[in-house]
Each structure stands twice: as C-alpha cells, then as structure tokens.
Design a protein around this motif. Sequence first.
Motif, PDB file in Angstrom:
ATOM      1  N   GLU A   1      36.933  55.591 -63.699  1.00 18.48           N
ATOM      2  CA  GLU A   1      37.400  55.191 -62.360  1.00 18.48           C
ATOM      3  C   GLU A   1      38.436  54.074 -62.462  1.00 18.48           C
ATOM      4  N   LEU A   2      38.187  53.119 -63.335  1.00 21.93           N
ATOM      5  CA  LEU A   2      39.135  52.015 -63.531  1.00 21.93           C
ATOM      6  C   LEU A   2      40.412  52.506 -64.208  1.00 21.93           C
ATOM      7  N   ILE A   3      40.278  53.368 -65.197  1.00 19.73           N
ATOM      8  CA  ILE A   3      41.450  53.907 -65.891  1.00 19.73           C
ATOM      9  C   ILE A   3      42.339  54.658 -64.902  1.00 19.73           C
ATOM     10  N   GLU A   4      41.729  55.488 -64.061  1.00 18.86           N
ATOM     11  CA  GLU A   4      42.506  56.245 -63.069  1.00 18.86           C
ATOM     12  C   GLU A   4      43.197  55.308 -62.076  1.00 18.86           C
ATOM     13  N   ALA A   5      42.480  54.294 -61.594  1.00 22.49           N
ATOM     14  CA  ALA A   5      43.062  53.342 -60.644  1.00 22.49           C
ATOM     15  C   ALA A   5      44.215  52.578 -61.278  1.00 22.49           C
ATOM     16  N   ARG A   6      44.055  52.206 -62.530  1.00 22.72           N
ATOM     17  CA  ARG A   6      45.128  51.480 -63.233  1.00 22.72           C
ATOM     18  C   ARG A   6      46.312  52.400 -63.518  1.00 22.72           C
TER      19      ARG A   6
ATOM     20  N   ASP B   1      36.154  41.303 -61.485  1.00 20.82           N
ATOM     21  CA  ASP B   1      35.862  41.944 -62.762  1.00 20.82           C
ATOM     22  C   ASP B   1      35.828  43.462 -62.626  1.00 20.82           C
ATOM     23  N   MET B   2      35.367  44.128 -63.670  1.00 22.96           N
ATOM     24  CA  MET B   2      35.418  45.586 -63.739  1.00 22.96           C
ATOM     25  C   MET B   2      34.371  46.277 -62.881  1.00 22.96           C
ATOM     26  N   SER B   3      33.509  45.513 -62.195  1.00 20.71           N
ATOM     27  CA  SER B   3      32.519  46.127 -61.315  1.00 20.71           C
ATOM     28  C   SER B   3      33.153  46.618 -60.014  1.00 20.71           C
ATOM     29  N   THR B   4      34.402  46.201 -59.750  1.00 16.31           N
ATOM     30  CA  THR B   4      35.138  46.652 -58.565  1.00 16.31           C
ATOM     31  C   THR B   4      36.482  47.226 -59.032  1.00 16.31           C
ATOM     32  N   PRO B   5      36.481  48.467 -59.545  1.00 19.83           N
ATOM     33  CA  PRO B   5      37.670  49.042 -60.189  1.00 19.83           C
ATOM     34  C   PRO B   5      38.945  49.037 -59.340  1.00 19.83           C
TER      35      PRO B   5
ATOM     36  N   GLU C   1      44.248  46.755 -58.352  1.00 20.80           N
ATOM     37  CA  GLU C   1      45.237  46.243 -57.392  1.00 20.80           C
ATOM     38  C   GLU C   1      45.668  44.826 -57.771  1.00 20.80           C
ATOM     39  N   MET C   2      44.711  44.001 -58.196  1.00 19.67           N
ATOM     40  CA  MET C   2      45.048  42.636 -58.604  1.00 19.67           C
ATOM     41  C   MET C   2      45.866  42.645 -59.898  1.00 19.67           C
ATOM     42  N   ASP C   3      45.548  43.571 -60.809  1.00 22.94           N
ATOM     43  CA  ASP C   3      46.335  43.713 -62.042  1.00 22.94           C
ATOM     44  C   ASP C   3      47.783  44.082 -61.704  1.00 22.94           C
ATOM     45  N   LYS C   4      47.939  45.007 -60.766  1.00 27.08           N
ATOM     46  CA  LYS C   4      49.278  45.427 -60.332  1.00 27.08           C
ATOM     47  C   LYS C   4      50.040  44.233 -59.744  1.00 27.08           C
ATOM     48  N   GLU C   5      49.358  43.454 -58.903  1.00 26.32           N
ATOM     49  CA  GLU C   5      49.993  42.270 -58.311  1.00 26.32           C
ATOM     50  C   GLU C   5      50.443  41.293 -59.397  1.00 26.32           C
TER      51      GLU C   5
END
Length: 190
Positions: free
Chosen positions: A118-123, A145-149, A154-158
Amino acid sequence: MQSSLYRVLDFSLALCGLIFLSPVFVVVYLLGKRDTGQPIFRQERVGRHQKPFTLVKFRTMPVETASVATHLVDASSVTKLGAFLRKTKLDELPQLINVVKGEMSLVGPRPCLFNQTELIEARQQRGVLNVLPGITGLAQINGVDMSTPAKLAEMDKEMIQTFNLKAYFAYILQTAIGRGAGDRIKSGNS
C-alpha cells in the motif's frame, strides 16, 4: 533531491559521523551483543526506483522477531536496550554505512519493506520512489510513520517538492535534537 551537491554532503557528513561516532558504535555493539547476541540488524528494503538494498541498523528486538513493519510489532518485542536505542535514535547510526555506499541519503523518504504494498503504491503514484530513501525527513520530524501510508506518501511528496539546502540541514538538525518519535509500535495489549 539527487544533485551531486547532496551526494557530496551525504558522503562527507556520513563518513565524518562514522569516524567521530566510532566509540559510540563500539559501545552500542558490545551492549547489543549482550542484549540479543546479534547487535546488527540487516533487512532488505525498497530503494530508489524500487531497487532492493540491505538496510543496516542496530538491533532493537530479539533475533526471532518477524520481519514486518515496526507498527505491526508488539511493544513487548522491543528489548530494554532497544527501547533506549529507539528513543535516542542510536539504532539508526549504522545507516551511515548505507549513505556512504550511496544506497541512502541522510535526508529522504524512509525506506519501506517490499511487503508494504500500500505504501509502495502510494509512493509510486506520487513519484517518491524516484529519489534515494533517507535516514530522516519531513515525515519523521513530524511523527508521521508507515502506519498511515497515504499520509506518509503525501508528506514525502511535499518534502521532495520543497527540498533545498536549508531544508536538508534543518531536517538533520531537528532529528539530532530529538524532534519526531520514530515508527510507532503496537501497544502491548495487541
């Protein structure tokens, strides 16, 4: 985020950290040897462009603990030494080796496990996997953290979109002074 300036900074700062913090490494290694018998933890993680690499950390849980995302592990799995290492972020120090090798940056999205689809797809949807993963970043200093993918991606993108030299040093400094709590662990009642 991938300019040669940041690579030179990453390499130089990580190498200096490995040299100057070597006494800390020795002490933590010896304490970890007594604590779990295997003080170094290695785990395959998702790198830039989804290329696998082996992340290195100080072990904070018994050797037999399942290889899953931290937020899926019971708090009782963390040893007393491990709790201290996590709180002080000393468990992350060996990742300076990953930075020197060019597998990670000091600042970037935290590398996840390949089973965190789920996190990989979101990223992937947000272009986050096009940059080197990092030891710290915007999400980490803000306790995401990774508990909210989706929120993490979204924060990584920002972070990637607003990244500059000032932010690079700000994230490192804020991590060094203890801002952010690291990955959550399930409560002992789970």
